[in-house]
Design an enzyme around this catalytic site. Structure first.
Site, mmCIF file in Angstrom:
data_model
loop_
_atom_site.group_PDB
_atom_site.id
_atom_site.type_symbol
_atom_site.label_atom_id
_atom_site.label_comp_id
_atom_site.label_asym_id
_atom_site.label_seq_id
_atom_site.Cartn_x
_atom_site.Cartn_y
_atom_site.Cartn_z
ATOM 1 C CG HIS A 48 37.389 6.664 -3.210
ATOM 2 N ND1 HIS A 48 36.694 5.534 -3.612
ATOM 3 C CD2 HIS A 48 36.863 6.994 -2.006
ATOM 4 C CE1 HIS A 48 35.799 5.217 -2.695
ATOM 5 N NE2 HIS A 48 35.888 6.087 -1.714
ATOM 6 C CB SER A 88 34.903 4.142 0.784
ATOM 7 O OG SER A 88 33.830 4.679 0.058
ATOM 8 C CG ASP A 148 37.480 3.445 -6.322
ATOM 9 O OD1 ASP A 148 38.514 4.050 -5.988
ATOM 10 O OD2 ASP A 148 36.396 3.554 -5.703
#
Length: 354
Positions: free
Chosen positions: A152, A295, A182
């Protein structure tokens, strides 16, 4: 002196003792043993050596063989044995660990030691897409610039800029992505001689283990936080990115609008609707502070081994429907276990994925 009445030669005469009288000890009840000769040092001609002697010589031969092997291999063996003895985590994880930069023996077990050793292996990723500019983090795994991050972070990006801890910048290309997990792999253009992170063994992680998180929350490169592993195997559901024009996501600093990356935990949805296209993975839960921009960064154990890729966070403001860029950590962060990454690396390198 009294004469003996025994016929001559019937009994042997014994020498006299002290008073000149003859002594008559009783004859022995058994036959005297013959003289014992020393055992022979080897079998005679045509003889087989006794079995027990053959067995006794084997350990001696084995020790000699080990000594010869150790002498041939030399210092390398001693170094490996010493390292395994000094590092229980390495011993437990065995060949599951992919070696790279680790914490020095003198700094092992300290947050500052982990930060000093691993910070050069964590990068900031800036991704430009039609939805705007976003920021995430990544982990260097090869000296020529392979970097692991979240899918992402770079989904739908038309341009990817990577900044090292030294401030040097590179342009990166996407090698492979896996939206189901992911995960994504990118490669720097023209990089060499980079420090690489050690990929540990997440199967050895236990609740209560101390951990360190490094990333670029809100664009603040190289930010270090620490905490513990709070839980294992948490189900985290995220929206798949890629080809949907929804921008980047949670864990990034969004500029220019675009939908925030949503995720679901404990039956609740955060940072917006997860939509119809979602994936669920088992995550490590940590109370190390994670904020937008973490992230794709690293969750690290106290030996300096990567045990997870930080991927999601819960925050009170996101639960209330506010923008994730204004959300703060409340000690509920989630990371993809590093063993999931290692199992997916060949697929990512081949440019395949879901």
């Amino acid at each position: 002196m009294t004469e003996s009445q025994r016929p001559s030669g019937e009994y042997p005469m014994y020498p006299s003792y002290g008073n000149g009288e003859a002594a008559y000890p009783p004859p022995p009840s058994y036959q005297p043993l013959p003289p014992v000769s020393p055992a022979p040092t080897g079998p005679g001609p045509g003889e087989e050596p006794p079995a027990h002697r053959r067995r006794a010589r084997k350990p001696v031969a084995l020790v000699a063989a080990v000594a010869i092997a150790a002498a041939v291999i030399g210092g390398g063996t001693a170094t490996v044995i010493g390292r395994l003895a000094d590092d229980p985590a390495t011993t437990a994880a065995g060949s599951g660990i992919v070696q790279g930069t680790t914490v020095s023996q003198s700094d092992k077990g300290t947050v500052s030691g982990v930060a000093k050793a691993l910070s050069p292996t964590i990068v900031e990723i800036g991704a430009t897409s039609t939805a705007g500019q976003s920021t995430g983090s990544g982990v260097v795994i090869t000296s020529d610039g392979e970097i692991v991050t979240n899918n992402h972070v770079i989904a739908d990006a038309s341009r990817i800029k990577v900044t090292l801890s030294t401030g040097k910048t590179y342009t990166a290309d996407v090698v492979g992505t896996d939206a189901d997990k992911d995960l994504a792999l990118i490669k720097l253009q023209g990089a060499s001689g980079l420090k690489t992170a050690t990929l540990g063994d997440s199967s050895q992680v236990a609740v209560g283990d101390e951990v360190v998180a490094i990333g670029s929350p809100e664009g603040l490169t190289g930010t270090v936080t620490s905490g513990i592993v709070s839980a294992l195997d948490r189900d985290v559901t995220v929206a798949k990115e890629g080809g949907n024009g929804q921008g980047q996501g949670q864990g990034q600093e969004q500029q220019g609008g675009g939908r925030q990356w949503p995720f679901e935990f404990g039956g609740q949805q955060f940072n917006g609707d997860t939509g119809e296209s979602t994936t669920t993975y088992k995550a490590l839960q940590t109370d190390a502070s994670l904020n937008p921009g973490n992230s794709g960064g690293a969750l690290i154990n106290m030996n300096g081994e990567i045990i997870g890729i930080n991927s999601a966070m819960y925050s009170a403001s996101s639960a209330a429907g506010q923008s994730s860029s204004g959300a703060g950590s409340v000690g509920l962060g989630f990371a993809i276990p590093v063993n999931t990454l290692k199992a997916d690396l060949d697929t990512l390198r081949a440019g395949n994925g879901s």
